[in-house]
Design a protein around this motif. Structure first.
Motif, PDB file in Angstrom:
ATOM      1  N   TRP A  90       0.804  -1.232   0.000  1.00  0.00           N
ATOM      2  CA  TRP A  90       0.000   0.000   0.000  1.00  0.00           C
ATOM      3  C   TRP A  90       0.829   1.271   0.000  1.00  0.00           C
ATOM      4  O   TRP A  90       0.309   2.341  -0.327  1.00  0.00           O
ATOM      5  CB  TRP A  90      -0.990  -0.003   1.167  1.00  0.00           C
ATOM      6  N   ALA A  91       2.108   1.206   0.291  1.00  0.00           N
ATOM      7  CA  ALA A  91       2.946   2.414   0.272  1.00  0.00           C
ATOM      8  C   ALA A  91       2.958   3.059  -1.111  1.00  0.00           C
ATOM      9  O   ALA A  91       3.222   4.254  -1.246  1.00  0.00           O
ATOM     10  CB  ALA A  91       4.368   2.094   0.724  1.00  0.00           C
ATOM     11  N   ALA A  92       2.630   2.289  -2.138  1.00  0.00           N
ATOM     12  CA  ALA A  92       2.569   2.832  -3.504  1.00  0.00           C
ATOM     13  C   ALA A  92       1.485   3.900  -3.636  1.00  0.00           C
ATOM     14  O   ALA A  92       1.506   4.688  -4.580  1.00  0.00           O
ATOM     15  CB  ALA A  92       2.328   1.718  -4.512  1.00  0.00           C
ATOM     16  N   LEU A  93       0.546   3.938  -2.704  1.00  0.00           N
ATOM     17  CA  LEU A  93      -0.518   4.944  -2.740  1.00  0.00           C
ATOM     18  C   LEU A  93      -0.271   6.071  -1.751  1.00  0.00           C
ATOM     19  O   LEU A  93      -1.154   6.894  -1.513  1.00  0.00           O
ATOM     20  CB  LEU A  93      -1.878   4.286  -2.474  1.00  0.00           C
ATOM     21  N   VAL A  94       0.934   6.105  -1.196  1.00  0.00           N
ATOM     22  CA  VAL A  94       1.330   7.175  -0.267  1.00  0.00           C
ATOM     23  C   VAL A  94       2.448   7.948  -0.964  1.00  0.00           C
ATOM     24  O   VAL A  94       3.609   7.518  -0.935  1.00  0.00           O
ATOM     25  CB  VAL A  94       1.801   6.602   1.087  1.00  0.00           C
ATOM     26  N   PRO A  95       2.120   9.076  -1.618  1.00  0.00           N
ATOM     27  CA  PRO A  95       3.107   9.781  -2.443  1.00  0.00           C
ATOM     28  C   PRO A  95       4.407  10.135  -1.712  1.00  0.00           C
ATOM     29  O   PRO A  95       5.465  10.174  -2.326  1.00  0.00           O
ATOM     30  CB  PRO A  95       2.367  11.036  -2.890  1.00  0.00           C
ATOM     31  N   GLU A  96       4.343  10.351  -0.420  1.00  0.00           N
ATOM     32  CA  GLU A  96       5.531  10.743   0.337  1.00  0.00           C
ATOM     33  C   GLU A  96       6.407   9.562   0.747  1.00  0.00           C
ATOM     34  O   GLU A  96       7.491   9.753   1.310  1.00  0.00           O
ATOM     35  CB  GLU A  96       5.136  11.522   1.602  1.00  0.00           C
ATOM     36  N   ALA A  97       5.953   8.336   0.492  1.00  0.00           N
ATOM     37  CA  ALA A  97       6.707   7.150   0.906  1.00  0.00           C
ATOM     38  C   ALA A  97       8.063   7.115   0.209  1.00  0.00           C
ATOM     39  O   ALA A  97       8.154   7.224  -1.008  1.00  0.00           O
ATOM     40  CB  ALA A  97       5.924   5.884   0.595  1.00  0.00           C
ATOM     41  N   GLN A  98       9.115   6.985   1.016  1.00  0.00           N
ATOM     42  CA  GLN A  98      10.482   6.964   0.497  1.00  0.00           C
ATOM     43  C   GLN A  98      10.966   5.555   0.166  1.00  0.00           C
ATOM     44  O   GLN A  98      11.900   5.386  -0.582  1.00  0.00           O
ATOM     45  CB  GLN A  98      11.432   7.608   1.520  1.00  0.00           C
ATOM     46  N   GLY A  99      10.352   4.558   0.769  1.00  0.00           N
ATOM     47  CA  GLY A  99      10.743   3.168   0.551  1.00  0.00           C
ATOM     48  C   GLY A  99       9.802   2.253   1.307  1.00  0.00           C
ATOM     49  O   GLY A  99       9.026   2.700   2.144  1.00  0.00           O
ATOM     50  N   ARG A 100       9.879   0.996   0.992  1.00  0.00           N
ATOM     51  CA  ARG A 100       9.026   0.004   1.644  1.00  0.00           C
ATOM     52  C   ARG A 100       9.364  -0.091   3.130  1.00  0.00           C
ATOM     53  O   ARG A 100      10.526   0.011   3.515  1.00  0.00           O
ATOM     54  CB  ARG A 100       9.213  -1.368   1.012  1.00  0.00           C
ATOM     55  N   ILE A 101       8.329  -0.302   3.950  1.00  0.00           N
ATOM     56  CA  ILE A 101       8.532  -0.482   5.390  1.00  0.00           C
ATOM     57  C   ILE A 101       8.202  -1.918   5.794  1.00  0.00           C
ATOM     58  O   ILE A 101       8.007  -2.217   6.962  1.00  0.00           O
ATOM     59  CB  ILE A 101       7.706   0.509   6.226  1.00  0.00           C
TER      60      ILE A 101
END
Length: 152
Positions: A90-101
């Motif tokens: 789901w991080a792909a839908l968080v524009p500010e995500a810098q990398g996978r958690i």
């Protein structure tokens, strides 16, 4: 894996049955399949690791995936083992995500539908009804993930 998808497991049919995409019209689901591609992954392979670039949202078409989230050096099995129709990445839908958690590892041979996150965000921006419904589901998914993580 054979690479052959049965008619009951086509990307469109899996999206249609996936709770994450509940409430979307057939036209909206079709638009999502146009920005998606099926990918096959062998048992024990990693679809992504903590820190990897954030590009795709995934829907599991066939197989089982272990999802493990990591924050501050702590890993847990939040969401545990995912099955057909479940969404991860789901991080792909968080524009500010810098990398996978988190990590996503194949328990069995898997086929996933990789949905281009940037293009999905653009679709959601162009179709606010779609955007609202997906963001509502995303909120539930993130909340559930972190609730599971906090529970240990």
């Amino acid at each position: 894996m054979t690479g052959v998808t049965s008619p009951l497991h086509t990307p469109f049919s899996v999206l249609r049955q996936a709770p994450f995409f509940t409430g979307l019209s057939d036209a909206q689901l079709h638009a999502i399949t146009l920005i998606s591609r099926p990918e096959d992954w062998a048992q024990h392979s990693r679809i992504y690791n903590i820190g990897d670039p954030v590009k795709s949202l995934y829907v599991l078409l066939d197989g089982k995936v272990r999802f493990a989230i990591g924050v501050g050096g702590r890993n847990t099995s939040a969401g545990d083992v995912l099955e057909r129709g479940q969404v991860f990445g789901w991080a792909a839908l968080v524009p500010e995500a810098q990398g996978r958690i988190a990590t996503a590892s194949c328990v069995t041979d898997c086929r996933v539908l990789a949905i281009d996150g940037t293009r999905l965000l653009a679709l959601m921006d162009a179709d606010h009804t779609m955007g609202y419904r997906i963001m509502k589901q995303l909120n539930l998914l993130i909340t559930g993930t972190f609730t599971s993580f906090a529970a240990g």
